[in-house]
Design a protein around this motif. Structure first.
Motif, PDB file in Angstrom:
ATOM      1  N   ILE A   1       0.836  -1.200   0.000  1.00 38.02           N
ATOM      2  CA  ILE A   1       0.000   0.000   0.000  1.00 38.02           C
ATOM      3  C   ILE A   1       0.871   1.249   0.000  1.00 38.02           C
ATOM      4  CG2 ILE A   1      -1.677   1.315   1.350  1.00 38.02           C
ATOM      5  CD1 ILE A   1      -2.809  -1.403   2.245  1.00 38.02           C
TER       6      ILE A   1
ATOM      7  N   MET B   1       0.482   3.749  -3.067  1.00 40.22           N
ATOM      8  CA  MET B   1      -0.376   4.899  -2.773  1.00 40.22           C
ATOM      9  C   MET B   1       0.368   6.078  -2.167  1.00 40.22           C
ATOM     10  SD  MET B   1      -3.801   2.931  -1.548  1.00 40.22           S
ATOM     11  CE  MET B   1      -4.878   4.330  -1.797  1.00 40.22           C
TER      12      MET B   1
ATOM     13  N   SER C   1      -4.081   5.648  -7.334  1.00 34.70           N
ATOM     14  CA  SER C   1      -5.072   4.596  -7.106  1.00 34.70           C
ATOM     15  C   SER C   1      -4.482   3.463  -6.276  1.00 34.70           C
ATOM     16  CB  SER C   1      -5.571   4.064  -8.447  1.00 34.70           C
ATOM     17  OG  SER C   1      -4.515   3.463  -9.146  1.00 34.70           O
ATOM     18  N   PRO C   2      -5.357   2.662  -5.649  1.00 31.67           N
ATOM     19  CA  PRO C   2      -4.867   1.540  -4.832  1.00 31.67           C
ATOM     20  C   PRO C   2      -4.223   0.464  -5.698  1.00 31.67           C
ATOM     21  CG  PRO C   2      -7.268   1.749  -4.685  1.00 31.67           C
ATOM     22  CD  PRO C   2      -6.789   2.815  -5.588  1.00 31.67           C
TER      23      PRO C   2
ATOM     24  N   ALA D   1      -3.533  -2.636  -7.853  1.00 36.78           N
ATOM     25  CA  ALA D   1      -4.403  -3.452  -8.698  1.00 36.78           C
ATOM     26  C   ALA D   1      -4.140  -4.922  -8.407  1.00 36.78           C
ATOM     27  CB  ALA D   1      -4.135  -3.145 -10.162  1.00 36.78           C
TER      28      ALA D   1
ATOM     29  N   THR E   1      -4.890  -7.022   1.974  1.00 32.31           N
ATOM     30  CA  THR E   1      -4.454  -5.920   1.121  1.00 32.31           C
ATOM     31  C   THR E   1      -5.647  -5.181   0.546  1.00 32.31           C
ATOM     32  OG1 THR E   1      -2.468  -7.169   0.555  1.00 32.31           O
ATOM     33  CG2 THR E   1      -3.026  -5.310  -0.864  1.00 32.31           C
ATOM     34  N   VAL E   2      -6.649  -5.919   0.074  1.00 37.68           N
ATOM     35  CA  VAL E   2      -7.858  -5.290  -0.469  1.00 37.68           C
ATOM     36  C   VAL E   2      -8.567  -4.479   0.609  1.00 37.68           C
ATOM     37  CG1 VAL E   2     -10.168  -5.789  -1.358  1.00 37.68           C
ATOM     38  CG2 VAL E   2      -8.197  -6.939  -2.327  1.00 37.68           C
TER      39      VAL E   2
ATOM     40  N   SER F   1      -6.320  -1.328   1.608  1.00 37.98           N
ATOM     41  CA  SER F   1      -6.125  -0.337   0.550  1.00 37.98           C
ATOM     42  C   SER F   1      -7.433   0.281   0.098  1.00 37.98           C
ATOM     43  CB  SER F   1      -5.385  -0.956  -0.625  1.00 37.98           C
ATOM     44  OG  SER F   1      -6.140  -1.989  -1.209  1.00 37.98           O
ATOM     45  N   TYR F   2      -8.473  -0.516  -0.104  1.00 40.30           N
ATOM     46  CA  TYR F   2      -9.722   0.016  -0.640  1.00 40.30           C
ATOM     47  C   TYR F   2     -10.646   0.574   0.434  1.00 40.30           C
ATOM     48  CZ  TYR F   2      -8.684  -1.709  -5.276  1.00 40.30           C
ATOM     49  OH  TYR F   2      -8.109  -1.920  -6.503  1.00 40.30           O
ATOM     50  N   CYS F   3     -10.690  -0.023   1.598  1.00 42.37           N
ATOM     51  CA  CYS F   3     -11.650   0.404   2.625  1.00 42.37           C
ATOM     52  C   CYS F   3     -11.097   1.438   3.595  1.00 42.37           C
ATOM     53  CB  CYS F   3     -12.140  -0.812   3.415  1.00 42.37           C
ATOM     54  SG  CYS F   3     -13.005  -1.999   2.404  1.00 42.37           S
TER      55      CYS F   3
ATOM     56  N   THR G   1      -8.043   4.305   0.805  1.00 38.07           N
ATOM     57  CA  THR G   1      -8.535   4.962  -0.407  1.00 38.07           C
ATOM     58  C   THR G   1      -9.465   6.146  -0.150  1.00 38.07           C
ATOM     59  OG1 THR G   1      -8.228   2.993  -1.739  1.00 38.07           O
ATOM     60  CG2 THR G   1      -9.796   4.593  -2.563  1.00 38.07           C
TER      61      THR G   1
ATOM     62  N   THR H   1      -8.208   9.614  -1.637  1.00 40.00           N
ATOM     63  CA  THR H   1      -8.900  10.095  -2.832  1.00 40.00           C
ATOM     64  C   THR H   1      -9.316  11.546  -2.674  1.00 40.00           C
ATOM     65  OG1 THR H   1      -9.691   7.871  -3.339  1.00 40.00           O
ATOM     66  CG2 THR H   1     -10.874   9.698  -4.361  1.00 40.00           C
TER      67      THR H   1
END
Length: 118
Positions: A25, A29, A67-68, A70, A92-93, A96-98, A101, A105
């Motif tokens: 991450i 990021m 972006s986080p 891929a 990781t998901v 990074s996404y929750c 991000t 963002t």
């Protein structure tokens, strides 16, 4: 008399997961935007190309830069021993996404708008 069998310990499998997630991450990021956003700002400031006058293009590129990580479907569905790989991908998901991000963002969009002079 009889020795009881212990349940297998899974600590050795999860030992480096936190560091791996953090590095993935951080690299994607933080490090990449720290290197690429100044380049993007210089290109937009000096109107390197006519396309840099479009604020939507600038903000979209800034979002792509920050972006986080891929994760391909092949990585997510790859089978590994004791589900350690699936656990690493899911952590990781999640992080990074929750967690990372949403605030990143907002910050990156504001930076993109500043770069686009809006």
């Amino acid at each position: 008399m009889f020795a009881l069998k212990r349940a297998p310990q899974y600590q050795s499998q999860t030992c480096g997961e936190g560091r791996t997630v953090f590095v993935a991450i951080f690299a994607r990021m933080v490090v990449v935007p720290a290197v690429m956003l100044p380049v993007m700002a210089i290109l937009a400031k000096f109107d390197f190309h006519d396309v840099f006058e479009d604020p939507v293009f600038v903000v979209a590129n800034v979002l792509l830069i920050a972006s986080p990580p891929a994760l391909t479907l092949a990585q997510i569905t790859q089978a590994a021993s004791n589900n350690s790989f699936e656990r690493l991908i899911s952590r990781t998901v999640f992080w990074s996404y929750c967690v990372v991000t949403p605030p990143s963002t907002i910050l990156v969009v504001v930076l993109g708008l500043l770069i686009a002079k809006l």
